[in-house]
Design a protein around this motif. Structure first.
Motif, PDB file in Angstrom:
ATOM      1  N   GLN A  71      46.673 -59.410  51.644  1.00 25.42           N
ATOM      2  CA  GLN A  71      47.382 -58.215  51.187  1.00 25.42           C
ATOM      3  C   GLN A  71      46.891 -57.800  49.804  1.00 25.42           C
ATOM      4  O   GLN A  71      46.743 -56.618  49.512  1.00 25.42           O
ATOM      5  CB  GLN A  71      48.896 -58.465  51.156  1.00 25.42           C
ATOM      6  N   ARG A 299      55.578 -59.401  47.385  1.00 24.70           N
ATOM      7  CA  ARG A 299      56.563 -59.667  48.439  1.00 24.70           C
ATOM      8  C   ARG A 299      57.937 -59.969  47.856  1.00 24.70           C
ATOM      9  O   ARG A 299      58.945 -59.809  48.530  1.00 24.70           O
ATOM     10  CB  ARG A 299      56.095 -60.821  49.325  1.00 24.70           C
ATOM     11  N   GLU A 303      61.885 -58.155  48.585  1.00 30.54           N
ATOM     12  CA  GLU A 303      63.049 -59.013  48.878  1.00 30.54           C
ATOM     13  C   GLU A 303      64.237 -58.556  48.033  1.00 30.54           C
ATOM     14  O   GLU A 303      65.364 -58.468  48.523  1.00 30.54           O
ATOM     15  CB  GLU A 303      62.731 -60.478  48.552  1.00 30.54           C
ATOM     16  N   ALA A 306      65.690 -55.433  49.362  1.00 33.65           N
ATOM     17  CA  ALA A 306      66.461 -55.640  50.597  1.00 33.65           C
ATOM     18  C   ALA A 306      67.759 -56.413  50.339  1.00 33.65           C
ATOM     19  O   ALA A 306      68.512 -56.677  51.268  1.00 33.65           O
ATOM     20  CB  ALA A 306      65.607 -56.385  51.613  1.00 33.65           C
TER      21      ALA A 306
ATOM     22  N   LYS B 155      51.404 -56.334  55.470  1.00 28.31           N
ATOM     23  CA  LYS B 155      52.570 -56.724  54.660  1.00 28.31           C
ATOM     24  C   LYS B 155      53.683 -57.270  55.544  1.00 28.31           C
ATOM     25  O   LYS B 155      53.684 -57.055  56.748  1.00 28.31           O
ATOM     26  CB  LYS B 155      53.108 -55.501  53.909  1.00 28.31           C
ATOM     27  N   ALA B 156      54.646 -57.902  54.893  1.00 30.39           N
ATOM     28  CA  ALA B 156      55.810 -58.382  55.631  1.00 30.39           C
ATOM     29  C   ALA B 156      56.670 -57.198  56.073  1.00 30.39           C
ATOM     30  O   ALA B 156      56.802 -56.230  55.333  1.00 30.39           O
ATOM     31  CB  ALA B 156      56.622 -59.308  54.740  1.00 30.39           C
ATOM     32  N   GLN B 158      60.325 -56.380  56.589  1.00 30.43           N
ATOM     33  CA  GLN B 158      61.657 -56.929  56.300  1.00 30.43           C
ATOM     34  C   GLN B 158      62.615 -56.615  57.452  1.00 30.43           C
ATOM     35  O   GLN B 158      62.525 -55.553  58.060  1.00 30.43           O
ATOM     36  CB  GLN B 158      62.222 -56.299  55.023  1.00 30.43           C
ATOM     37  N   SER B 247      61.963 -61.844  57.892  1.00 30.78           N
ATOM     38  CA  SER B 247      60.921 -60.822  57.989  1.00 30.78           C
ATOM     39  C   SER B 247      59.856 -61.283  58.976  1.00 30.78           C
ATOM     40  O   SER B 247      59.775 -62.465  59.315  1.00 30.78           O
ATOM     41  CB  SER B 247      60.285 -60.582  56.614  1.00 30.78           C
ATOM     42  N   LEU B 249      55.969 -61.809  59.296  1.00 31.44           N
ATOM     43  CA  LEU B 249      54.829 -61.953  58.391  1.00 31.44           C
ATOM     44  C   LEU B 249      53.535 -61.883  59.190  1.00 31.44           C
ATOM     45  O   LEU B 249      53.445 -62.484  60.267  1.00 31.44           O
ATOM     46  CB  LEU B 249      54.900 -63.298  57.652  1.00 31.44           C
ATOM     47  N   PRO B 250      52.546 -61.153  58.688  1.00 33.44           N
ATOM     48  CA  PRO B 250      51.305 -61.027  59.467  1.00 33.44           C
ATOM     49  C   PRO B 250      50.595 -62.362  59.691  1.00 33.44           C
ATOM     50  O   PRO B 250      49.905 -62.530  60.679  1.00 33.44           O
ATOM     51  CB  PRO B 250      50.447 -60.070  58.626  1.00 33.44           C
TER      52      PRO B 250
END
Lengths: 378, 331
Positions: A71, A299, A303, A306, B155-156, B158, B247, B249-250
């Motif tokens: 990423q 990331r 979080e 959210a 990306k993750a 969510q 989540s 995750l790739p």
């Protein structure tokens, strides 16, 4: 006969699907900045426009990445591409897929295609000399991204924009030292406090971040009991590359085995590890007794947005645009103005080095402060 | 009761005891006991209820993947794409929930059906185009991995559905729900493998595919069902993974297929097919997880842990080989 016919039909169907897929993939937006009109064409005077367009359209900068499944590297590529749209140059990217030979071949291909500048996240730190020589022979300016293009003695062979990994870790520790009481710890008595380093020994930069944190934090609190220091190292998982799940398992084991410890400090080298640790911590219902600090934030901040991970108290945040901007400025100065590579980032040159390293050490953000500097998407 | 009858009973009884002792599962249970004794001596926290629950919870994803692998390897096949199917089905589920806002059961059902479709494609590649299972599923692993990264955009994703996130947090009598799901699936599929006609078919096509064909079994049909079972179990693993991590995750479950295969082989399933059982697979899985956990609690350096895990696998397999050879030489 009938069976063969069926097979042929199936094969034809599969091939048709594959062709449609390839066609769709090739025509999707993806990463094709060259097809976008350069932003400068819409600005300035007509005469300036022509000059700018003629010269700028020809500038092609290559981004040679270790792997595009990361990423972080995707974000750097996006930042370079967006700056290309803004400043009027084209970015081509190449994914080495962890293969040094492949990266050398990609460099050859792009140099032959008329590359003007190369930004390289080197696939193998041992091939710095080969990459530098190849670019030098082709007269293509070279800048390293995140990893140094250096010889066997770690002498830089090209300017580099890199993370000051030790300073990043140290910044995290300084934040915790400043907020130690607010985070619920008693700095005079750590006998019931545990520390977990969330690391990956396969990555040099990550281990240096951890060292940075530990040098600063335990330098301040020398009496922190060694028996309460633990390591969650995903390098122990040889077959899995899912660092998040590996950390979940490792941290679950550590937390479960030490019920005597009342509160925890965790420092994470990067976000994937931190997420796994959070979930293990929450499973053990210790989220209110834990302070987790992490390097990165790409990331961690989602979080927070959210409403998850209350134990994730701070990130030493840096973003890809912080890396891309100095790279692009330096690269355009070398390509357009003929600036020498030795003069790039000259004020940051270390003693005895021919080329300079532009270091980024991040900024500590918390759920209360991140919005001031957070750049989503980078 | 005559003397001959008594002799026969005694002989049968000896044979039963012998077959139990010969059983790889029993040997692996001894290995497990050894692992527990050693690590408890090193760290008394090792053998606590909480730690055992942690170990079982950590086993869930690999455990579910290993169910499908057990069937396939016994049948002479393999599925290297199971970890990637888990990641992709989890990503599909999270993506659908985020984009449409539908409840998780529907999203899971759609992701599950997609996984089944991937399982069918694997079966078609192996049975219709006669690709080697190793190559076909390796290619599918790559396709699924790439598709996951595309869907997640690296990306993750969510997950906001609180009811779904609670699945991994619920415990019944201190046992986390994912562990219960895993154990139930082991029991159900263990029963299918050991006690049903379908299970016998799996052993037959793995032991001798020509003989199985002569006996009226359709190996391609059986293997198609096995690829579907593997993909379906992977989809369940993917959903539980997402619930655990909040989540998709790739990089989820990346490399987990190799851990699953290791558990299966350690549990006594013959790599050439035709031999093994679900109980052995479960014991193999538990040995690996207990051993990994014990190494962590021993504060061993990460690279030494990697070496130690490799040595455990070698030692267990060599031990099993020597035991079998000694037994065969006595016959």
């Amino acid at each position: 006969m009938v069976k063969n016919m069926k097979r042929r039909k199936l094969l034809a169907l599969l091939l048709a699907i594959a062709m449609v897929f390839v066609f769709t993939a090739c025509t999707s937006d993806g990463n094709a900045p060259a097809e976008e009109p350069p932003a400068q064409q819409e600005e300035g005077t007509a005469a300036d426009d022509t000059a700018a367009t003629e010269s700028d359209e020809e500038i092609v900068i290559g981004y040679f990445a270790l792997t595009m499944v990361s990423q972080w590297l995707q974000n750097v590529n996006k930042a370079l591409t967006d700056l290309g749209k803004e400043k009027g140059f084209k970015v081509v990217n190449a994914d080495a897929d962890f293969d040094g030979e492949k990266q050398m071949s990609q460099l050859d291909t792009q140099i032959n295609a008329g590359l003007d500048g190369a930004v390289v996240f080197i696939a193998d730190e041992g091939m710095g000399t080969a990459v530098a020589e190849k670019c030098q022979q082709a007269g293509v300016p070279l800048i390293g991204e995140s990893l140094r293009v250096a010889d066997a003695d770690n002498n830089l062979l090209a300017p580099v924009v890199e993370l000051d990994a030790h300073a990043v870790g140290s910044n995290g520790a300084e934040w915790l030292i400043e907020n130690i009481k607010e985070e619920g710890f008693n700095p005079d008595d750590f006998s019931k406090t545990g520390y977990i380093a969330l690391t990956n020994s396969n990555q040099v930069s990550t281990t240096i971040r951890i060292e940075g944190f530990e040098d600063t934090f335990f330098g301040e609190y020398k009496d922190f009991p060694d028996a309460n220091k633990f390591v969650s190292d995903v390098a122990a998982e040889a077959t899995s590359s899912d660092d998040t799940d590996a950390t979940f398992k490792l941290v679950s084991a550590i937390l479960g085995a030490h019920p005597d410890i009342e509160n925890w400090i965790m420092f994470s080298g990067y976000d994937d590890l931190a997420i796994g640790a959070c979930r293990a911590d929450e499973q053990a219902k210790l989220q209110d007794k834990t302070c987790l600090i992490d390097c990165g934030g790409e990331r961690g901040i989602p979080e927070w947005e959210a409403g998850n991970a209350p134990e994730w108290r701070a990130c030493v945040y840096y973003n890809a645009m912080e890396f891309a901007e100095p790279i692009v400025d330096a690269m355009l100065a070398m390509i357009k103005d003929g600036k020498s590579a030795e003069d790039v980032f000259a004020d940051q040159k270390e003693d005895g080095q021919k080329f300079a390293s532009y270091k980024i050490s991040g900024t500590v953000v918390t759920p209360e402060t991140y919005k001031d500097i957070y750049l989503p998407g980078y | 009761m005559g003397a001959n009858t008594e002799n026969t009973i005694e002989k049968n009884s000896r044979t039963n005891i012998g077959s139990i002792i010969r059983s790889n599962t029993v040997v692996m249970l001894f290995v497990l006991a050894g692992v527990i004794v050693i690590f408890t001596a090193i760290n008394p926290s090792f053998l606590t209820t909480q730690n055992i629950i942690n170990i079982l919870n950590a086993s869930v994803i690999i455990g579910l993947l290993s169910i499908g692998q057990t069937f396939l390897i016994i049948a002479g096949h393999i599925d290297l794409s199971c970890g990637s199917i888990a990641a992709l089905s989890g990503a599909i589920m999270a993506y659908i929930m985020r984009e449409t806002g539908i409840a998780w059961p529907t999203a899971f059902l759609l992701a599950f059906l997609f996984a089944v479709l991937v399982g069918i494609i694997n079966a078609v590649l192996v049975n219709v185009f006669e690709l080697q299972p190793f190559i076909a599923t390796l290619a599918m692993m790559s396709v699924c991995k790439g598709a996951t990264y595309l869907l997640c955009e690296g990306k993750a994703i969510q997950i906001a559905d609180k009811a779904f996130l609670k699945i991994s947090a619920i415990s019944l009598a201190y046992i986390p729900l994912p562990v219960i799901i895993m154990v139930v699936m082991f029991l159900v599929f263990g029963f299918i493998l050991a006690r049903t006609v379908f299970g016998r078919m799996v052993y037959m096509i793995g032991g001798n595919v020509s003989a199985a064909r002569l006996a009226g079994i359709k190996p391609k049909r059986v293997s198609t069902i096995l690829y579907i079972i593997s993909a379906g179990a992977s989809a369940v693993a993917g959903a539980l993974y997402c619930s655990r991590m909040f989540s998709a995750l790739p990089g989820a479950a990346s490399g987990a297929e190799f851990d699953a295969i290791t558990a299966v082989v350690l549990g006594g399933v013959a790599f050439i097919g035709g031999k093994g059982n679900m109980a052995g697979c479960f014991v193999g899985l538990i040995i690996i997880q207990f051993f990994s956990n014990g190494l962590v609690l021993s504060n061993m350096d990460a690279f030494w842990q990697v070496i130690a895990k490799g040595l455990l696998l070698i030692a267990a397999l060599v031990f099993d080989f020597v035991r079998r050879k000694r037994f065969e030489s006595r016959l």
